[in-house]
Structures are given as structure tokens and as C-alpha cells.
Design a protein around this motif. Structure first.
Motif, PDB file in Angstrom:
ATOM      1  N   ILE A   1     -41.487  85.725 -42.303  1.00  0.00           N
ATOM      2  CA  ILE A   1     -41.037  84.627 -41.886  1.00  0.00           C
ATOM      3  C   ILE A   1     -40.096  84.378 -41.785  1.00  0.00           C
ATOM      4  O   ILE A   1     -39.037  83.443 -40.392  1.00  0.00           O
TER       5      ILE A   1
ATOM      6  N   ILE B   1     -42.067  81.587 -33.643  1.00  0.00           N
ATOM      7  CA  ILE B   1     -41.145  80.853 -34.245  1.00  0.00           C
ATOM      8  C   ILE B   1     -40.143  80.977 -33.520  1.00  0.00           C
ATOM      9  O   ILE B   1     -39.939  81.569 -32.240  1.00  0.00           O
TER      10      ILE B   1
ATOM     11  N   ILE C   1     -36.761  84.796 -39.276  1.00  0.00           N
ATOM     12  CA  ILE C   1     -36.228  83.374 -38.709  1.00  0.00           C
ATOM     13  C   ILE C   1     -34.272  83.537 -38.454  1.00  0.00           C
ATOM     14  O   ILE C   1     -33.684  83.514 -38.173  1.00  0.00           O
TER      15      ILE C   1
ATOM     16  N   VAL D   1     -41.671  76.063 -36.776  1.00  0.00           N
ATOM     17  CA  VAL D   1     -42.563  77.845 -37.334  1.00  0.00           C
ATOM     18  C   VAL D   1     -43.991  76.941 -36.615  1.00  0.00           C
ATOM     19  O   VAL D   1     -44.602  76.310 -37.846  1.00  0.00           O
TER      20      VAL D   1
ATOM     21  N   SER E   1     -47.744  83.242 -36.401  1.00  0.00           N
ATOM     22  CA  SER E   1     -47.141  82.708 -35.852  1.00  0.00           C
ATOM     23  C   SER E   1     -45.253  82.408 -35.475  1.00  0.00           C
ATOM     24  O   SER E   1     -45.191  84.246 -35.727  1.00  0.00           O
TER      25      SER E   1
END
Length: 697
Positions: free
Chosen positions: A309, A227, A313, A218, A225
Motif C-alpha cells: 500500500i 487509494i 501511495i 486508503v 485496498s
């Protein structure tokens, strides 16, 4: 001043909060950073990774560039950049290439296979894009390679009949990429390499040896953000959320009643060991507050961002959490960020960690007092990505417009034309419309004429469309033209022979050959039309010849073709003869009488010859008999007629044995048939012949 003989790579991390410039070079397995400079934006010229004020960002890049040039003692003209995945689209494709025979795989084969995958991903994006936005590939990674359908880590130097690859290609809208290029252009820089920020970060933060594990990286910046996830030795997914460090800064600014820049400073102090933080609000009040109080205040926002986040993920990882998470970027340094992310992912705290000094171990910083922390991971990764040359773009000027192209090091003018949507048919000489027709039952097609070829120039010089191009070339194409449509007249057809020679009353007459088009007679100057049905005639009828010669038939005129009685519908071919005889009663009687006389003379001649032979012959043959007279039975107009008194009979002899008035023609044609065929007057008769004689009405 230190001089660096090596080729230097200039990388720019154009972030939402600041711009980080890094200059260095690769030496074996290490990267040497010879200069670095960080400049924060004076205004909020960027938000959520997107440039909002191109001129302001360009000015800041100019400042960074000049500072770096001062440090290294040379000018910088090219730069490597990375785009944030603000509106990132990813496509996973599988591509294959089969050889004609077993082949030793080299780097060129692998590169071509990757390129096929990128092109296939482009096709998928275009097919599913209903937004009207142009998307560009800003990077790709290979998930798996296949050798003869089996997974393999590296194809090079293996022998194979077929190779394949599973590729993740990443795309961003044109305006994102265009904004970045325009901004660096303001600083008199050209883009040498463009990549995606998570690609740049992962290439340094998660080495290949770690990618067997299911790890998430990240990159927490100010506005986004980014990823990326690894598994089974490959990068399996990319993604982003448009929330990061600025979310926390804004909370602090609102709570403390301070400007954004002061709030940004306080945010970073929350990660230090200070117990109290002092600041001055917009009213001019000097305020001192416990750090713990501010941490408690921003915690809800930290949890909100880290939950998003974590959810992303898990989504990218197929609905389940990963084994570990590495965090890079300045936004991840905020107090409580790591701990909160581990909670939402259901991971032990020690499985979520900031990566800085650990992953920068192979990076040498020539500058003093440089601290290896997460903020430097992406800038160094951008520089290192230059050496991969997988995501390189170049710009050219095409027909007065600046065009960005994915550079596979084999670009030609044709590639530019295709990329810009230049009509393919205007690249090559175009034929006019073809002409299709049928001639004597067989289909035929005549092509239109070729037009003028496209006029192609490269940097002002005439070239071919397959000429290789380089960055900043100036290309112009003036489209080709279409030629004339196909056209053809009857006289140009090979089957047309100009004239047919026919003899009329002893004189040769040249009659033009004619054609029937769709059932209608046309001249040799007729322009053939699409789908015409043409039949070329190699004959005339008697009527057509007489019309051609402007001859009108009177009632007392009889027609003969090749000396045989004929009617107006009789077909007349090359070198046939036509006779027109004006016949009255006496003429016709004379003709018949003449034929009879000839027949009788022939008979008498035979008799005279026989008598002469008898005189000169031997006495032993003197008593030899004369030719015997015979009777011959024939049928005339369905009646039996017996001919007598001759040893041989011809057709004209019939008139001595039947009641047929030859004087009553009244302009009519006489029909004479022997066994169903037209008869000649001197034609020999045989027993049981069938004869018809009548006037044609």
C-alpha cells in the motif's frame, strides 16, 4: 411505523466479505440514515473485489433489500452501487471550450466541459486498448478548472472567452461492471448510480477543506485496498492493490487450522483488549491462545500488505510520500496495521489514522446502537454520490441486447448506436455509387439514387434517430439501404440535341447527333461508364452522312457542300446542304460554259445600259468615253497570265487563257483555289491574284 416523505436513496457496498445496505436522504448539509443492514456472504462468492458467484451475491443482496424494506415500510426499486478498482485504469486529460464571445459561465457550461473531458478520456482508453476488453467510465474527478488559461476553483458565474479542465477519469472492464449489474438485477433492482469505491469514500472522508493538503485515503476492504490522493484542492490520483483484510484472515485460518469464517472472527478480536482468544479447530479441539501470540503470527503479513500500500501511495504521489494518511474500511482495524503503514511511508504514527466517527459527524443515524466506525464510511459515501449525478449510467435494450450507457441526461438513439458500434452509414439513407465522367473537356459527376431510410422504433413507436431516450427504453434500428448506382445514357446528357438537320440533294435528312467516348463513336443509347471521356459532335463529315444514308460514291460523282466543291472529309453542320452530281465531260463543259455565258451576259448588259444612257443624255455628254478595256495580270499554277479584252474579269475567264483540259476528269474532283481559298466561278479577279487549278487524285 415511521413514514419518510422524502425521496430515499438506497446505497449498497458490495464488498468481498459482506454487503452493507444503507437507506437515507439528504437534508441541507446533513445525510440522514434511516435504515441499515449488514449481511456477510455465506460462501466466498467474491474475492479481491470481484464477483465470482453472481447468483450467490444476488441472493445476499435480496436478503439485504428485504430487511431494509421491512425497516422503512416501502419497496426499493433502484440502488446506488460502487465498484472496487480491481483492474482500475485511470486517464488524465485536459479539455477546453472556447466561446464565440465573452460568456457568463453557468452549470450547463461546466457540465458540458466535464463531459468533453470524459469523452476525450474514452478516446484515450480506446486508442491504447489492445486487450479486446471493453472499458467503462465509472467515475471522474476534476483536478483543476481554467478560466481564460488561469487556474480557478469554481467557474460558475465568471465571464470568460475560454474555459478548460484537467480531469481524471476512471475505467473498469465490462465484466466487472456487468457482474455487479446482473447481481442487483437478480434482486429486482435497477442501478440508479454507479461510482468507484475510492470516489465514494473520499467524498466523505476527506472534505474539500482538507484537499489543499497532500493526503492519501486508503479504503481497506476484504479483497482490495483502494487509494486516492489529494493535493492543492483536488483529487490528483486513484489506485488500488488487490490485497487487504482477507490476506490476514487466510494466515490465521492456516495457522490455527480453522475455517475462514472462524478466522475472520479471530482477526477482529485481535483489535480488541482481550488478552486471550478461544476457538475450536477443525479437529474439534478447543484451543486457548494469547492474543499477543496471534498478533506476532500475523505481523509479517500485515507488514507485507502495508508495504505494498505504501509503495502504491508513493507511486501515485509522484515518487514521494504524502503528508498524512486516512484509513477507512474494516480491514484497517486490524492490530498493528496503522503503525506498520506509517513506518513504510516514513511518517510519524500520528500522521496515519483510522477515520470513522470523525468524518461521519454530519451523518445522522436514526437507528439505535449504531457505532460510527470506518466500516460505514464507504456505504454512506455511495449514497451521497447519488446527489452528484456525475457518474450515472442507464441501461436500455438495443436490438434485443441490454446496453449500458454513461448518462449525461441528453442521450439520444444516435448515442446508443455509436456506443454499440452500429454502422454509421446505416443510420442514414445511402446513395448508390456515383458516376464520374468528362464531357467536352469538363468534369461531371452524377450521384447515385438515395436508398430507404433506417427504420427506428422506440418502445414500438416509429421515431427519429435524434429522439431522447430514458432508462429501460426498447430501441430497434433496421439499417438503411443503399440506392441504385448512378447510370446515364448519352441521350440524357444536356449537350445531346437528338438530331442534326442536313439537306441532301434538296431533301432534309435528320441525322442523330453522335458522341465519341474514349475516341470511339457510340450510339445515343450507350451507358456511360466510370471515367469515360465524352465528346459531343455537332457535325458530320460528308463520308459519315453518306454512310448513314447507305450511299456509295461512284467515280463520276462530284460532291458539293453549300454549292461549293467538297471532299469526303468536309465537315457538315446544322442546315448545311450536300449535293451529289454525276458529271460527264459534256456536263462539266456545260457548267463552265454556263458560268461563262452568265459572265458575258452581265458584261453585255452593262454595255447596253451604257449605250442607252448615251442616247438619252444631253449633247454636252455625247462625246463621253465608253468603259475602258483593261489588262489583268494574275498567276495561274505558278505562271504569269495576262487577261485582255474586258473591263472586268471573273474566275471562270481563266479557262480562256490557260491550257487545262476539262474533259479529262476521269471521275476526279477539280480543285480551284483563289489566294489559297476555294474559289467560286463568278468570283471577281484582281491584279496579282494567285490561282491554282488541278485535279484531285
Amino acid at each position: 411505523m415511521v413514514k419518510y416523505p422524502q425521496h430515499l436513496v438506497f446505497g449498497l457496498d458490495i464488498g468481498t466479505r459482506s454487503i452493507v445496505g444503507t437507506v437515507g436522504y439528504k437534508e441541507r448539509d446533513k445525510f440522514n440514515v434511516v435504515a441499515q443492514y449488514v449481511k456477510e456472504h455465506d460462501t466466498r462468492a467474491m474475492m479481491d473485489g470481484q464477483i465470482h458467484d453472481i447468483n450467490k451475491v444476488g441472493e445476499t443482496i435480496s436478503i439485504v433489500k428485504k430487511q431494509l424494506e421491512k425497516q422503512i415500510g416501502r419497496q426499493l426499486s433502484q440502488v446506488c452501487i460502487a465498484a472496487a478498482g480491481r483492474v482500475l485504469r485511470t486517464v488524465t486529460v485536459t479539455t477546453e471550450y472556447e466561446f464565440g464571445e465573452e460568456t457568463l459561465i453557468n452549470q450547463e457550461h461546466i457540465y458540458s466541459l466535464d463531459s468533453l473531458g470524459v469523452e476525450k478520456a474514452h478516446d484515450v482508453i480506446r486508442a491504447n486498448n489492445d486487450t479486446g476488453i471493453n472499458f467503462y467510465c465509472v467515475g471522474y474527478t476534476v483536478v483543476k478548472y481554467y478560466l481564460n488559461n488561469y487556474i480557478i476553483g469554481n467557474l460558475e458565474n465568471h465571464k470568460a472567452n475560454k474555459i478548460g479542465a484537467e480531469i481524471i477519469a476512471t475505467f473498469l472492464p465490462e465484466e466487472v461492471v456487468s457482474g455487479l449489474n446482473t447481481a442487483v438485477g437478480i434482486a429486482d433492482l435497477e442501478v440508479a448510480n454507479l461510482t468507484l469505491e475510492p470516489i465514494a469514500a473520499i467524498n466523505i472522508a476527506i472534505p474539500q477543506v482538507y484537499r489543499m493538503l497532500n493526503i492519501a485515503l486508503v479504503d481497506v476492504g476484504a479483497g482490495t485496498s483502494d487509494i486516492s490522493i489529494t493535493k492543492d484542492g483536488s483529487i490528483i490520483a486513484y489506485g488500488m492493490i488487490p490485497r487487504a483484510g482477507d490476506e490476514l484472515t487466510e494466515v490465521i485460518a492456516r495457522h490455527c487450522l480453522i475455517d475462514f469464517k472462524t478466522a475472520e472472527k479471530i482477526k477482529f478480536e485481535l483489535g480488541t483488549r482481550k488478552k486471550t482468544i478461544t476457538y475450536k479447530d477443525i479437529m474439534g479441539n478447543k484451543i486457548k491462545v494469547e492474543q499477543k501470540e496471534l498478533q506476532d503470527m500475523v505481523r509479517p503479513m500485515v507488514e507485507e500488505v502495508t508495504k505494498e500500500i505504501a509503495d502504491k501511495i508513493i507511486e501515485l504521489n509522484g515518487g514521494k510520500t504524502v503528508s498524512a494518511v486516512f484509513v477507512v474500511g474494516g480491514g484497517g482495524k486490524i492490530s498493528g496495521f496503522i503503525e506498520s503503514l506509517s513506518v513504510f511511508l516514513g511518517l510519524p504514527k500520528e500522521r496515519v489514522a483510522l477515520r470513522g466517527e470523525e468524518v461521519l459527524g454530519d451523518v445522522n443515524f436514526f437507528q439505535e446502537n449504531i457505532k460510527k466506525d470506518p466500516l460505514l464510511v464507504t456505504p454512506v459515501g455511495i449514497c451521497l454520490n447519488f446527489y452528484d449525478q456525475k457518474n450515472n449510467f442507464i441501461f436500455v435494450n438495443f436490438n434485443g441486447e441490454r446496453i449500458k450507457l454513461y448518462n449525461n441526461n441528453r442521450l439520444t438513439i444516435v448515442d446508443v448506436a455509436i456506443q454499440t458500434g452500429f454502422p454509421n452509414e446505416e443510420l442514414f439513407p445511402r446513395r448508390g455509387k456515383e458516376l464520374n465522367f468528362t464531357i467536352n473537356g469538363k468534369k461531371r459527376m452524377i450521384r447515385g439514387q438515395l436508398g430507404e431510410a433506417a427504420i427506428v422504433t422506440l418502445n414500438g413507436n416509429p421515431v427519429g434517430i435524434n429522439t431522447r431516450i430514458e432508462a429501460n427504453d426498447k430501441i430497434q434500428i433496421i439499417g438503411s439501404t443503399a440506392g441504385k448506382d448512378a447510370e446515364l445514357t448519352i441521350e440524357k446528357i444536356p449537350e445531346y440535341h437528338n438530331t442534326i438537320d442536313i439537306i441532301v440533294d434538296g431533301k432534309k435528312v435528320k441525322c442523330p447527333q453522335y458522341a465519341q467516348v474514349n475516341g470511339q463513336i457510340v450510339s445515343n443509347y450507350y451507358n456511360i461508364q466510370e471515367n469515360d471521356d465524352i465528346v459531343m459532335r455537332n457535325y458530320y463529315t460528308v463520308a459519315q452522312i453518306l454512310a448513314f444514308m447507305d450511299i456509295e460514291i461512284e467515280q463520276d460523282v462530284e460532291l458539293f457542300v453549300n454549292n461549293n466543291p467538297a471532299d469526303l472529309d468536309e465537315k457538315v453542320y446544322e442546315n448545311f446542304s450536300i449535293s451529289l452530281k454525276k458529271i460527264n465531260d459534256v456536263d462539266f463543259m456545260e457548267e463552265v460554259s454556263c458560268v461563262k455565258e452568265v459572265s458575258q451576259d452581265m458584261e453585255q448588259s452593262k454595255m447596253d445600259k451604257i449605250e442607252s444612257d448615251v442616247i438619252v443624255q444631253d449633247s454636252s455628254k455625247a462625246n463621253q468615253s465608253e468603259p475602258t478595256q483593261i489588262s489583268l495580270d494574275v498567276t495561274v499554277n505558278n505562271k504569269l497570265v495576262t487577261l485582255k479584252g474586258k473591263s472586268k474579269y471573273v474566275f471562270v475567264d481563266i479557262f480562256d487563257w490557260i491550257d487545262f483540259d476539262l474533259r479529262s476528269s476521269r471521275g476526279r474532283e477539280i480543285v480551284t483555289l483563289l489566294n489559297g481559298e476555294k474559289a467560286k466561278y463568278t468570283q471577281e479577279l484582281n491584279s496579282l491574284d494567285v490561282i491554282e487549278i488541278y485535279w484531285k487524285e
